[in-house]
Design a protein around this motif. Structure first.
Motif, PDB file in Angstrom:
ATOM      1  N   ARG A  29       0.895  -1.160   0.000  1.00 19.65           N
ATOM      2  CA  ARG A  29       0.000   0.000   0.000  1.00 19.65           C
ATOM      3  C   ARG A  29       0.932   1.208   0.000  1.00 19.65           C
ATOM      4  O   ARG A  29       1.769   1.363   0.885  1.00 19.65           O
ATOM      5  CB  ARG A  29      -0.893  -0.003   1.232  1.00 19.65           C
ATOM      6  N   VAL A  30       0.834   2.019  -1.021  1.00 24.70           N
ATOM      7  CA  VAL A  30       1.712   3.174  -1.200  1.00 24.70           C
ATOM      8  C   VAL A  30       0.973   4.422  -0.727  1.00 24.70           C
ATOM      9  O   VAL A  30      -0.092   4.748  -1.256  1.00 24.70           O
ATOM     10  CB  VAL A  30       2.140   3.324  -2.676  1.00 24.70           C
ATOM     11  N   ILE A  31       1.546   5.081   0.254  1.00 27.54           N
ATOM     12  CA  ILE A  31       0.988   6.330   0.743  1.00 27.54           C
ATOM     13  C   ILE A  31       1.943   7.443   0.359  1.00 27.54           C
ATOM     14  O   ILE A  31       3.078   7.486   0.844  1.00 27.54           O
ATOM     15  CB  ILE A  31       0.775   6.295   2.271  1.00 27.54           C
ATOM     16  N   GLU A  32       1.501   8.294  -0.548  1.00 27.23           N
ATOM     17  CA  GLU A  32       2.313   9.446  -0.921  1.00 27.23           C
ATOM     18  C   GLU A  32       2.110  10.497   0.167  1.00 27.23           C
ATOM     19  O   GLU A  32       1.168  11.285   0.117  1.00 27.23           O
ATOM     20  CB  GLU A  32       1.932   9.950  -2.310  1.00 27.23           C
ATOM     21  N   TYR A  33       3.003  10.461   1.136  1.00 21.00           N
ATOM     22  CA  TYR A  33       2.811  11.223   2.371  1.00 21.00           C
ATOM     23  C   TYR A  33       2.823  12.738   2.183  1.00 21.00           C
ATOM     24  O   TYR A  33       2.349  13.465   3.054  1.00 21.00           O
ATOM     25  CB  TYR A  33       3.840  10.810   3.429  1.00 21.00           C
ATOM     26  N   PRO A  38       0.731  11.482   7.460  1.00 21.51           N
ATOM     27  CA  PRO A  38       0.208  10.693   8.578  1.00 21.51           C
ATOM     28  C   PRO A  38      -0.284  11.626   9.687  1.00 21.51           C
ATOM     29  O   PRO A  38       0.133  12.780   9.765  1.00 21.51           O
ATOM     30  CB  PRO A  38       1.429   9.884   9.034  1.00 21.51           C
ATOM     31  N   SER A  39      -1.136  11.100  10.533  1.00 21.10           N
ATOM     32  CA  SER A  39      -1.556  11.858  11.711  1.00 21.10           C
ATOM     33  C   SER A  39      -0.366  11.977  12.665  1.00 21.10           C
ATOM     34  O   SER A  39       0.639  11.255  12.525  1.00 21.10           O
ATOM     35  CB  SER A  39      -2.703  11.140  12.419  1.00 21.10           C
ATOM     36  N   ARG A  40      -0.477  12.840  13.628  1.00 21.14           N
ATOM     37  CA  ARG A  40       0.573  12.992  14.634  1.00 21.14           C
ATOM     38  C   ARG A  40       0.843  11.647  15.320  1.00 21.14           C
ATOM     39  O   ARG A  40       1.990  11.236  15.475  1.00 21.14           O
ATOM     40  CB  ARG A  40       0.166  14.039  15.674  1.00 21.14           C
ATOM     41  N   ILE A  58      13.580  13.476  11.133  1.00 27.51           N
ATOM     42  CA  ILE A  58      13.331  14.720  10.407  1.00 27.51           C
ATOM     43  C   ILE A  58      14.394  14.870   9.317  1.00 27.51           C
ATOM     44  O   ILE A  58      15.556  14.511   9.515  1.00 27.51           O
ATOM     45  CB  ILE A  58      13.301  15.941  11.362  1.00 27.51           C
ATOM     46  N   ARG A  59      13.967  15.354   8.182  1.00 28.79           N
ATOM     47  CA  ARG A  59      14.878  15.489   7.038  1.00 28.79           C
ATOM     48  C   ARG A  59      15.646  16.792   7.157  1.00 28.79           C
ATOM     49  O   ARG A  59      15.151  17.867   6.854  1.00 28.79           O
ATOM     50  CB  ARG A  59      14.082  15.428   5.740  1.00 28.79           C
ATOM     51  N   GLN A  60      16.889  16.677   7.573  1.00 27.74           N
ATOM     52  CA  GLN A  60      17.724  17.850   7.832  1.00 27.74           C
ATOM     53  C   GLN A  60      18.264  18.494   6.565  1.00 27.74           C
ATOM     54  O   GLN A  60      18.736  19.626   6.602  1.00 27.74           O
ATOM     55  CB  GLN A  60      18.861  17.463   8.776  1.00 27.74           C
ATOM     56  N   LYS A  61      18.170  17.811   5.433  1.00 31.85           N
ATOM     57  CA  LYS A  61      18.682  18.362   4.176  1.00 31.85           C
ATOM     58  C   LYS A  61      17.701  19.319   3.507  1.00 31.85           C
ATOM     59  O   LYS A  61      18.055  19.967   2.530  1.00 31.85           O
ATOM     60  CB  LYS A  61      19.025  17.231   3.202  1.00 31.85           C
ATOM     61  N   GLU A  62      16.477  19.393   4.000  1.00 35.73           N
ATOM     62  CA  GLU A  62      15.495  20.320   3.430  1.00 35.73           C
ATOM     63  C   GLU A  62      15.833  21.741   3.841  1.00 35.73           C
ATOM     64  O   GLU A  62      16.206  21.991   4.985  1.00 35.73           O
ATOM     65  CB  GLU A  62      14.079  19.966   3.904  1.00 35.73           C
ATOM     66  N   ALA A  63      15.682  22.669   2.919  1.00 32.56           N
ATOM     67  CA  ALA A  63      15.987  24.082   3.198  1.00 32.56           C
ATOM     68  C   ALA A  63      15.174  24.603   4.375  1.00 32.56           C
ATOM     69  O   ALA A  63      15.678  25.380   5.194  1.00 32.56           O
ATOM     70  CB  ALA A  63      15.718  24.922   1.957  1.00 32.56           C
ATOM     71  N   ASP A  82       5.387  19.044  15.173  1.00 27.68           N
ATOM     72  CA  ASP A  82       4.562  20.128  14.621  1.00 27.68           C
ATOM     73  C   ASP A  82       5.094  20.558  13.257  1.00 27.68           C
ATOM     74  O   ASP A  82       4.328  20.702  12.297  1.00 27.68           O
ATOM     75  CB  ASP A  82       4.551  21.345  15.551  1.00 27.68           C
ATOM     76  N   ALA A  83       6.391  20.759  13.172  1.00 29.08           N
ATOM     77  CA  ALA A  83       7.007  21.199  11.911  1.00 29.08           C
ATOM     78  C   ALA A  83       6.843  20.142  10.824  1.00 29.08           C
ATOM     79  O   ALA A  83       6.530  20.469   9.668  1.00 29.08           O
ATOM     80  CB  ALA A  83       8.488  21.514  12.132  1.00 29.08           C
ATOM     81  N   MET A  84       7.028  18.876  11.175  1.00 29.59           N
ATOM     82  CA  MET A  84       6.912  17.797  10.200  1.00 29.59           C
ATOM     83  C   MET A  84       5.479  17.689   9.671  1.00 29.59           C
ATOM     84  O   MET A  84       5.276  17.394   8.488  1.00 29.59           O
ATOM     85  CB  MET A  84       7.364  16.477  10.825  1.00 29.59           C
ATOM     86  N   LEU A  85       4.516  17.934  10.523  1.00 31.32           N
ATOM     87  CA  LEU A  85       3.127  17.838  10.100  1.00 31.32           C
ATOM     88  C   LEU A  85       2.691  19.063   9.302  1.00 31.32           C
ATOM     89  O   LEU A  85       1.880  18.948   8.385  1.00 31.32           O
ATOM     90  CB  LEU A  85       2.222  17.615  11.315  1.00 31.32           C
ATOM     91  N   ARG A  86       3.260  20.220   9.617  1.00 34.92           N
ATOM     92  CA  ARG A  86       2.974  21.435   8.836  1.00 34.92           C
ATOM     93  C   ARG A  86       3.604  21.349   7.449  1.00 34.92           C
ATOM     94  O   ARG A  86       3.046  21.810   6.466  1.00 34.92           O
ATOM     95  CB  ARG A  86       3.519  22.677   9.552  1.00 34.92           C
ATOM     96  N   GLU A  87       4.829  20.805   7.418  1.00 40.06           N
ATOM     97  CA  GLU A  87       5.574  20.674   6.160  1.00 40.06           C
ATOM     98  C   GLU A  87       6.034  19.225   6.011  1.00 40.06           C
ATOM     99  O   GLU A  87       7.154  18.874   6.401  1.00 40.06           O
ATOM    100  CB  GLU A  87       6.777  21.617   6.156  1.00 40.06           C
ATOM    101  N   PRO A  88       5.180  18.352   5.464  1.00 34.66           N
ATOM    102  CA  PRO A  88       5.502  16.917   5.381  1.00 34.66           C
ATOM    103  C   PRO A  88       6.803  16.598   4.653  1.00 34.66           C
ATOM    104  O   PRO A  88       7.370  15.528   4.869  1.00 34.66           O
ATOM    105  CB  PRO A  88       4.292  16.323   4.658  1.00 34.66           C
TER     106      PRO A  88
END
Length: 139
Positions: A29-33, A38-40, A58-63, A82-88
């Protein structure tokens, strides 16, 4: 086998993990996140089941990681979530969940740890051999 991948089709690591799952004979099952984050609680569960801390997920390479000040070691897990959910896009990928476990599959061949044995040769899209001609995993 019920397998779920939190996938970003623009990410080579994610594409390679998906290809390895399919190479193992499993249609996940592919979820394009980025479109269906995902929920918190689900994100927290994926991170916990993977044996990681929130900062490791958390992806540290993102600007936006730096521009949002997420490199501040004083930020707690809740602020990072919070940051991950605001900016997946800040969610590291790909997370894969199978009955054999949950992993953040970086590098992509980590997915082999939670799949049935795969013995057919496989190379990543860049040509790097993951399973050789004799069916052995290349490390």
């Amino acid at each position: 086998m019920d397998v779920v991948i939190y996938h970003n089709p623009a990410c080579g690591t994610s594409r390679n993990a998906l290809a390895l799952i399919r190479h193992a004979g499993v249609e996940p099952r592919v979820i394009e996140y980025l479109h269906q984050p995902p929920s918190r609680e689900r994100l927290r569960e994926l991170i916990r089941q993977s044996g990681l801390g929130v900062r490791q997920a958390i992806r540290q390479k993102e600007a936006s990681y730096l521009s949002l000040g997420l490199d501040d070691p004083g930020l707690d897990d809740e602020a990072l979530l919070d940051a991950m959910l605001r900016e997946p896009i800040l969610i590291n990928r790909p997370f894969v969940q199978t009955p054999m476990g949950t992993r953040l599959c970086r590098p992509s061949e980590v997915v082999l740890d939670i799949l049935p044995p795969v013995t057919r040769p496989f190379a990543k899209e860049d040509g790097e051999v993951v399973i050789d001609a004799t069916g052995r995993r290349v490390r």
